[in-house]
Structures are given as structure tokens and as C-alpha cells.
Write a protein that holds these residues in place. Structure first.
Motif, PDB file in Angstrom:
ATOM      1  N   GLU A 120       2.932 -12.542   8.450  1.00 63.41           N
ATOM      2  CA  GLU A 120       3.516 -11.224   8.691  1.00 63.41           C
ATOM      3  C   GLU A 120       3.792 -10.474   7.392  1.00 63.41           C
ATOM      4  O   GLU A 120       3.672  -9.246   7.344  1.00 63.41           O
ATOM      5  N   VAL A 121       4.165 -11.191   6.356  1.00 58.62           N
ATOM      6  CA  VAL A 121       4.484 -10.534   5.077  1.00 58.62           C
ATOM      7  C   VAL A 121       3.230 -10.017   4.376  1.00 58.62           C
ATOM      8  O   VAL A 121       3.339  -9.319   3.361  1.00 58.62           O
ATOM      9  N   MET A 122       2.051 -10.357   4.904  1.00 58.17           N
ATOM     10  CA  MET A 122       0.800  -9.970   4.244  1.00 58.17           C
ATOM     11  C   MET A 122       0.218  -8.680   4.802  1.00 58.17           C
ATOM     12  O   MET A 122      -0.981  -8.429   4.669  1.00 58.17           O
ATOM     13  N   VAL A 123       1.050  -7.852   5.416  1.00 57.91           N
ATOM     14  CA  VAL A 123       0.649  -6.491   5.769  1.00 57.91           C
ATOM     15  C   VAL A 123       1.227  -5.575   4.696  1.00 57.91           C
ATOM     16  O   VAL A 123       2.449  -5.436   4.570  1.00 57.91           O
ATOM     17  N   VAL A 124       0.350  -4.986   3.896  1.00 60.84           N
ATOM     18  CA  VAL A 124       0.760  -4.125   2.790  1.00 60.84           C
ATOM     19  C   VAL A 124       0.444  -2.683   3.181  1.00 60.84           C
ATOM     20  O   VAL A 124      -0.722  -2.318   3.357  1.00 60.84           O
ATOM     21  N   SER A 125       1.497  -1.863   3.330  1.00 61.66           N
ATOM     22  CA  SER A 125       1.268  -0.532   3.893  1.00 61.66           C
ATOM     23  C   SER A 125       2.379   0.408   3.464  1.00 61.66           C
ATOM     24  O   SER A 125       3.547   0.022   3.410  1.00 61.66           O
ATOM     25  N   ASP A 126       1.991   1.656   3.184  1.00 59.34           N
ATOM     26  CA  ASP A 126       2.983   2.700   2.935  1.00 59.34           C
ATOM     27  C   ASP A 126       3.047   3.690   4.102  1.00 59.34           C
ATOM     28  O   ASP A 126       3.647   4.753   3.993  1.00 59.34           O
ATOM     29  N   ILE A 127       2.427   3.328   5.228  1.00 56.78           N
ATOM     30  CA  ILE A 127       2.464   4.213   6.400  1.00 56.78           C
ATOM     31  C   ILE A 127       3.035   3.489   7.617  1.00 56.78           C
ATOM     32  O   ILE A 127       2.884   3.962   8.740  1.00 56.78           O
TER      33      ILE A 127
END
Length: 256
Positions: free
Chosen positions: A47-54
Motif C-alpha cells: 500500500e505504501v508503494m502508491v506514489v501520487s500527488d493527485i
């Protein structure tokens, strides 16, 4: 009586032989047993491996929480792979229920690092042999981006992972999804012609059942910056990413 019995048995044998011959003629040989497709086990990213600014924008546009957005990203891309590989591969997800311990074993058995995307060289016509969801222009753009970008790969630090998986599955490949990121950019070099200003990228690594590295890279799909509905992303963006992952495995399997 004995003669009558023998005649009846002879007639019965003849009828059975005729029925067997008719059945054999009515069933094409290739329909007796379906061909066995290469089988893959698909492991989602943590779960921590979703990198997003949106993420906040996606949550608001989808009527859910940021945590639910991440959960939909994990499930959506995994099931896009499971549903999208049926032509050339069959697969099963390491998610939910009694498969959770196996997924934990995967996470404990890998280390991750960024590195250059492997340069793959295929004979002329190899690309057109796979009916991709991407256009030729999109494929050309992805090859260009492959030379510019790095991907998060998974290295196996505990090789007992494969023997553990073999206790449950008779598999040919392990597909490791390492990270998903969403990028919003105005850089024309990273946009598809006529495409959107956002990218979904999926970093992946594939090993065979013996623990040998097969291929890896980044699967990408652009979409308009106005799209904040996760239903739309799951049904239109994720299948394109899944298609690229299967395509890379199919090309390596058939042309390397």
C-alpha cells in the motif's frame, strides 16, 4: 439359449463400436483438451508503494477516502492483469484470505532498487505479432521514455520464495508489481500526442519459476487531467498498463 446370448452380445458390441466411431468423428481432436497456457502468479505492490500527488483529487472525484483510492489501485491493476492475460497467459492474484501469508512471504523476500529499464531487441515484425491495446505511436513513445526513465525493480533476497510458492501453485512466472505512481505534467515530451497531462505508471519485475529474472520495466498510460473518477481509471487506464506487462513477457518468451 447360449447361441441367442452370444448373438445378443455380438450385436451389443457392434452397437458400442458404431457409437464410439460416431463420437470420435463428431469431436475434433483439438477440442478434446484445451491448450495449457503459461501460468503466472501476480503479486500486488504494498500500500505504501502508491506514489501520487493527485490522491486527494481522485478521492474527491470518486466519493471515497484516499485509503480507498490506494486499495482500488492495488486491486484494479491486479485484476486488470488477471482479466487481460487470457489470450496468451493465465494467472491468479496473491490477494485476500488464505493467500495473504504468501504475499507477506513475497514482501519479506525481495529488495527493491531503481535502475535503468532493460533494452530489449526483437526481430522486425515482433511488435505487430502481438495485438496490443496501444497504437504504434504510443508504442514508439514508450520506447522513447524507456531510454529516459528508471524503474523500481525487485531483487530476490530469499530464494526459498519460489519453493514456497510451488507448494501451492504449479506456476511458470511470478509477476511482481513494485510500485504505482501518478504524475501530472505539462512537459510535452512526456505527453502522448492529443493525450492527457497525467500518467499512471506501473513498475514491475517478472521472474520464472526457477527464480531467474525474465524482464521488467514501466507500464504507462496517459489520461486527461480532468479525470478524477477511479471507475474510469480502473476500466480504461489500468487495462492498458496490464496489456504492456503481458506484451513484454510474451515478446521475451517468444523472441529472446
Amino acid at each position: 439359449m447360449q447361441r441367442i446370448f452370444l448373438r445378443l452380445m455380438t450385436c451389443l458390441c457392434g452397437v458400442i463400436a458404431l457409437l464410439s466411431a460416431a463420437k470420435a468423428q463428431s469431436i475434433p481432436p483439438d477440442s478434446i483438451q484445451a491448450p495449457v497456457l503459461p501460468f503466472a502468479v501476480v503479486a500486488p505492490f504494498e500500500e505504501v508503494m502508491v506514489v501520487s500527488d493527485i490522491t486527494e483529487a481522485l478521492a474527491q472525484g470518486s466519493g471515497c477516502t484516499p485509503g480507498e483510492v490506494i486499495a482500488r489501485c492495488r486491486e484494479g491493476i491486479v485484476y486488470a492483469l488477471v482479466d487481460g492475460g487470457s489470450t496468451h497467459f493465465s494467472s491468479t492474484p496473491l490477494m485476500h484470505g488464505n493467500r495473504q501469508p504468501l504475499l507477506s512471504k513475497v514482501y519479506y523476500s525481495v529488495s527493491r532498487a531503481y535502475q535503468s529499464i532493460p533494452a530489449l531487441h526483437f526481430p522486425s515484425g515482433a511488435d505487430s505479432a502481438y495485438h496490443s491495446l496501444l497504437t504504434r505511436q504510443e508504442l514508439a513513445n514508450h520506447r522513447f521514455l524507456d531510454r529516459m526513465e528508471k524503474y523500481l525493480t525487485a531483487n530476490i533476497s530469499d530464494t526459498t520464495l519460489f519453493s514456497t510458492l510451488k507448494e501451492t501453485f504449479r506456476f511458470d512466472y511470478l509477476v511482481l508489481l513494485n510500485q504505482m505512481d501518478f504524475i501530472q505534467t505539462d512537459d510535452p515530451l512526456t505527453k502522448l500526442p492529443g493525450g492527457g497531462e497525467r500518467w499512471c505508471r506501473v513498475h514491475y519485475t517478472i521472474y520464472d519459476a526457477a527464480g531467474t529474472f525474465v524482464t521488467g520495466g514501466v507500464a504507462r498510460s496517459s489520461f486527461p487531467k480532468e479525470t478524477n473518477d477511479m471507475n474510469t481509471i480502473v476500466t480504461t487506464v489500468f487495462p492498458k498498463c496490464a496489456d504492456q506487462i503481458w506484451r513484454s513477457l510474451w515478446l521475451v518468451r517468444n523472441f529472446q
